[in-house]
Scaffold this motif. Sequence first.
Motif, PDB file in Angstrom:
ATOM      1  N   ASN A 156     -35.350  95.786   9.767  1.00  0.00           N
ATOM      2  CA  ASN A 156     -36.602  95.877   9.015  1.00  0.00           C
ATOM      3  C   ASN A 156     -36.583  94.844   7.893  1.00  0.00           C
ATOM      4  N   THR A 157     -36.492  95.297   6.658  1.00  0.00           N
ATOM      5  CA  THR A 157     -36.391  94.393   5.520  1.00  0.00           C
ATOM      6  C   THR A 157     -35.258  94.869   4.614  1.00  0.00           C
ATOM      7  N   ILE A 158     -34.825  94.010   3.725  1.00  0.00           N
ATOM      8  CA  ILE A 158     -33.791  94.375   2.757  1.00  0.00           C
ATOM      9  C   ILE A 158     -34.241  95.615   1.985  1.00  0.00           C
ATOM     10  N   ALA A 159     -33.326  96.567   1.824  1.00  0.00           N
ATOM     11  CA  ALA A 159     -33.582  97.818   1.079  1.00  0.00           C
ATOM     12  C   ALA A 159     -34.703  98.646   1.706  1.00  0.00           C
ATOM     13  N   HIS A 160     -34.816  98.581   3.032  1.00  0.00           N
ATOM     14  CA  HIS A 160     -35.931  99.235   3.726  1.00  0.00           C
ATOM     15  C   HIS A 160     -36.010 100.730   3.445  1.00  0.00           C
ATOM     16  N   SER A 161     -34.883 101.433   3.539  1.00  0.00           N
ATOM     17  CA  SER A 161     -34.945 102.892   3.367  1.00  0.00           C
ATOM     18  C   SER A 161     -35.336 103.273   1.943  1.00  0.00           C
ATOM     19  N   TRP A 162     -34.892 102.486   0.958  1.00  0.00           N
ATOM     20  CA  TRP A 162     -35.308 102.753  -0.424  1.00  0.00           C
ATOM     21  C   TRP A 162     -36.817 102.574  -0.580  1.00  0.00           C
ATOM     22  N   LYS A 163     -37.378 101.624   0.125  1.00  0.00           N
ATOM     23  CA  LYS A 163     -38.815 101.350   0.022  1.00  0.00           C
ATOM     24  C   LYS A 163     -39.663 102.390   0.739  1.00  0.00           C
ATOM     25  N   THR A 164     -39.171 102.871   1.877  1.00  0.00           N
ATOM     26  CA  THR A 164     -40.032 103.647   2.770  1.00  0.00           C
ATOM     27  C   THR A 164     -39.671 105.117   2.908  1.00  0.00           C
ATOM     28  N   GLN A 165     -38.481 105.525   2.452  1.00  0.00           N
ATOM     29  CA  GLN A 165     -38.051 106.911   2.656  1.00  0.00           C
ATOM     30  C   GLN A 165     -37.781 107.632   1.336  1.00  0.00           C
ATOM     31  N   ARG A 166     -38.395 107.190   0.267  1.00  0.00           N
ATOM     32  CA  ARG A 166     -38.254 107.843  -1.034  1.00  0.00           C
ATOM     33  C   ARG A 166     -39.647 108.141  -1.585  1.00  0.00           C
ATOM     34  N   TRP A 167     -39.768 109.263  -2.287  1.00  0.00           N
ATOM     35  CA  TRP A 167     -41.067 109.648  -2.824  1.00  0.00           C
ATOM     36  C   TRP A 167     -41.375 108.846  -4.081  1.00  0.00           C
ATOM     37  N   ASP A 168     -42.639 108.945  -4.535  1.00  0.00           N
ATOM     38  CA  ASP A 168     -43.122 108.085  -5.615  1.00  0.00           C
ATOM     39  C   ASP A 168     -42.350 108.262  -6.916  1.00  0.00           C
ATOM     40  N   ALA A 169     -41.962 109.499  -7.242  1.00  0.00           N
ATOM     41  CA  ALA A 169     -41.274 109.771  -8.507  1.00  0.00           C
ATOM     42  C   ALA A 169     -39.754 109.725  -8.371  1.00  0.00           C
ATOM     43  N   PHE A 170     -39.252 109.244  -7.239  1.00  0.00           N
ATOM     44  CA  PHE A 170     -37.815 109.230  -6.993  1.00  0.00           C
ATOM     45  C   PHE A 170     -37.083 108.392  -8.034  1.00  0.00           C
ATOM     46  N   CYS A 171     -35.925 108.873  -8.440  1.00  0.00           N
ATOM     47  CA  CYS A 171     -35.054 108.098  -9.316  1.00  0.00           C
ATOM     48  C   CYS A 171     -33.606 108.401  -8.968  1.00  0.00           C
ATOM     49  N   LEU A 172     -32.697 107.588  -9.473  1.00  0.00           N
ATOM     50  CA  LEU A 172     -31.277 107.831  -9.259  1.00  0.00           C
ATOM     51  C   LEU A 172     -30.859 109.142  -9.907  1.00  0.00           C
ATOM     52  N   VAL A 173     -29.829 109.775  -9.346  1.00  0.00           N
ATOM     53  CA  VAL A 173     -29.242 110.948 -10.005  1.00  0.00           C
ATOM     54  C   VAL A 173     -27.947 110.574 -10.716  1.00  0.00           C
ATOM     55  N   THR A 174     -27.480 109.345 -10.502  1.00  0.00           N
ATOM     56  CA  THR A 174     -26.331 108.831 -11.245  1.00  0.00           C
ATOM     57  C   THR A 174     -26.823 107.786 -12.232  1.00  0.00           C
ATOM     58  N   PRO A 175     -26.204 107.680 -13.406  1.00  0.00           N
ATOM     59  CA  PRO A 175     -26.700 106.749 -14.424  1.00  0.00           C
ATOM     60  C   PRO A 175     -26.611 105.293 -13.982  1.00  0.00           C
ATOM     61  N   ASN A 176     -27.458 104.485 -14.580  1.00  0.00           N
ATOM     62  CA  ASN A 176     -27.581 103.083 -14.181  1.00  0.00           C
ATOM     63  C   ASN A 176     -26.276 102.306 -14.264  1.00  0.00           C
ATOM     64  N   TRP A 177     -25.395 102.670 -15.187  1.00  0.00           N
ATOM     65  CA  TRP A 177     -24.150 101.911 -15.322  1.00  0.00           C
ATOM     66  C   TRP A 177     -23.294 101.984 -14.065  1.00  0.00           C
ATOM     67  N   GLN A 178     -23.563 102.988 -13.218  1.00  0.00           N
ATOM     68  CA  GLN A 178     -22.808 103.081 -11.969  1.00  0.00           C
ATOM     69  C   GLN A 178     -23.300 102.094 -10.907  1.00  0.00           C
ATOM     70  N   CYS A 179     -24.367 101.381 -11.180  1.00  0.00           N
ATOM     71  CA  CYS A 179     -24.836 100.349 -10.252  1.00  0.00           C
ATOM     72  C   CYS A 179     -23.927  99.137 -10.408  1.00  0.00           C
ATOM     73  N   GLN A 180     -22.941  99.038  -9.538  1.00  0.00           N
ATOM     74  CA  GLN A 180     -21.878  98.034  -9.661  1.00  0.00           C
ATOM     75  C   GLN A 180     -21.701  97.281  -8.345  1.00  0.00           C
ATOM     76  N   LEU A 181     -22.789  96.675  -7.849  1.00  0.00           N
ATOM     77  CA  LEU A 181     -22.636  95.839  -6.666  1.00  0.00           C
ATOM     78  C   LEU A 181     -21.739  94.655  -7.014  1.00  0.00           C
ATOM     79  N   PRO A 182     -20.977  94.118  -6.064  1.00  0.00           N
ATOM     80  CA  PRO A 182     -19.945  93.122  -6.367  1.00  0.00           C
ATOM     81  C   PRO A 182     -20.460  91.933  -7.176  1.00  0.00           C
ATOM     82  N   GLY A 183     -19.914  91.771  -8.385  1.00  0.00           N
ATOM     83  CA  GLY A 183     -20.300  90.657  -9.243  1.00  0.00           C
ATOM     84  C   GLY A 183     -21.698  90.755  -9.785  1.00  0.00           C
ATOM     85  N   PHE A 184     -22.316  91.931  -9.668  1.00  0.00           N
ATOM     86  CA  PHE A 184     -23.718  92.067 -10.070  1.00  0.00           C
ATOM     87  C   PHE A 184     -23.958  93.450 -10.676  1.00  0.00           C
TER      88      PHE A 184
END
Length: 432
Positions: free
Chosen positions: A39-67
């Motif tokens: 499909n497209t990059i991040a497809h499931s995040w775009k199409t399988q989450r409701w409008d008010a969806f948010c992470l349940v873990t804090p943003n600092w845990q977003c630790q993709l390699p080098g980013f």
Amino acid sequence: MSDLHNHYPVVVIGGGQAGLAMSAQLKARGIAHVVLEKNTIAHSWKTQRWDAFCLVTPNWQCQLPGFPYAGSDPHGFMLRDEIVSYIEDFARHIDAPVREGVAVTRLRQSGRGFMLDTTLGEISADSVVLAVSGYHVPKVLPFADRLDPSVTQIHSSAYRNPDQLPPGEIFVVGSGQSGCQIAEDLHLAGRKVHLAVGSAPRCPRFYRGRDAVDWLDDLGQYDLPVDKHSLKEGVRKNANHYLTGRDGGRDIDLRKFALEGMKLYGRLKDGRGTRLQLGDDLQVNLDNADRVYNGICRMIDEHIARNKIAAPVTPHYEPVWSPTAVPTELDLAASGISSIIWTTGFRSDWSWVDLPMFDGTGYPTHKRGVTSVDGAYVVGLPWLYTWGSGRFVGIGRDTEFVADHIEERSSASHSGAYQAGQREQYAAREAV
């Protein structure tokens, strides 16, 4: 074959955060590869989450390699569209060689490597990485098609907001993370909600002055390997704890919702027409969820005491409501229920993978993502190696390990080929 080559050293299947993290690790090692995304990059995040969806873990845990997360709210919780932007920005940052709109329809062994049938034709690879998660096909209970057709039924992956549902009350099936958050979304919108409560545990959002995730990270819970967990590989079947990052984060307390008018029931067991059969386990399920909640609190208390940390004292949870005379039968029509939302998860579909790498339950046999088939790997599965494996915080470590294994395998293969070539040259000279 359009813009695809005939052969790649490595093919990564899946263009979500796991596939992109794998691409970053391969690029860092100079290993040529392609990422195929149907499909497209991040497809499931775009199409399988409701409008008010948010992470349940804090943003600092977003630790993709080098980013790592670089925003202004490390202890906040990104909304759906912000998550999509984070993943898309990461793909641009690493200049990932992603081919969107290319599906792999069959994967099989071929000689010393692999053959992939794709929607753009056939390609081969020395190694393949399956970064497609384990959540493939929305799952509903088997009697869903026996329910009255006048009742609207949708899966959680198709839920967007309360306004998409017809007037009337709503029955939510399942109390995992999605079920509790969708029930809350409807409840806050003023919709009358009925919730079938299962065995999912819950976790405090904030405790003793900090987010519980921060405490659990200090305790090493996200780094605990699956083989060191008391349940071993059985932990992979456990439901995630329910809580929410909505509005800055808070507990989800189903007992409090009940006080505010939400109707709670035991597990949904069967149904036909407009009638549902329900279990008598509501009290047990609520008590068990609270037991886990307070168990986490005790673990944090012990950590604080052991390390002599100054932290405010917070009382453990005390039930604010207990069920009485909970019905085990429910008539949807008589109750005014017009919709059912199935928050009953997904099932895996590996039918396109023609490799002998699955156990009797259909789960890929692997150790830290290295499967039982030489050259085939999996990443992005919950508890692939640790609790953090299915989260942004753990995918870097998992893909690093797999990339190291691919690099070592490639070096060994090239060395073997060189040695074989030397032997052939020697034999040829001896024959002259």
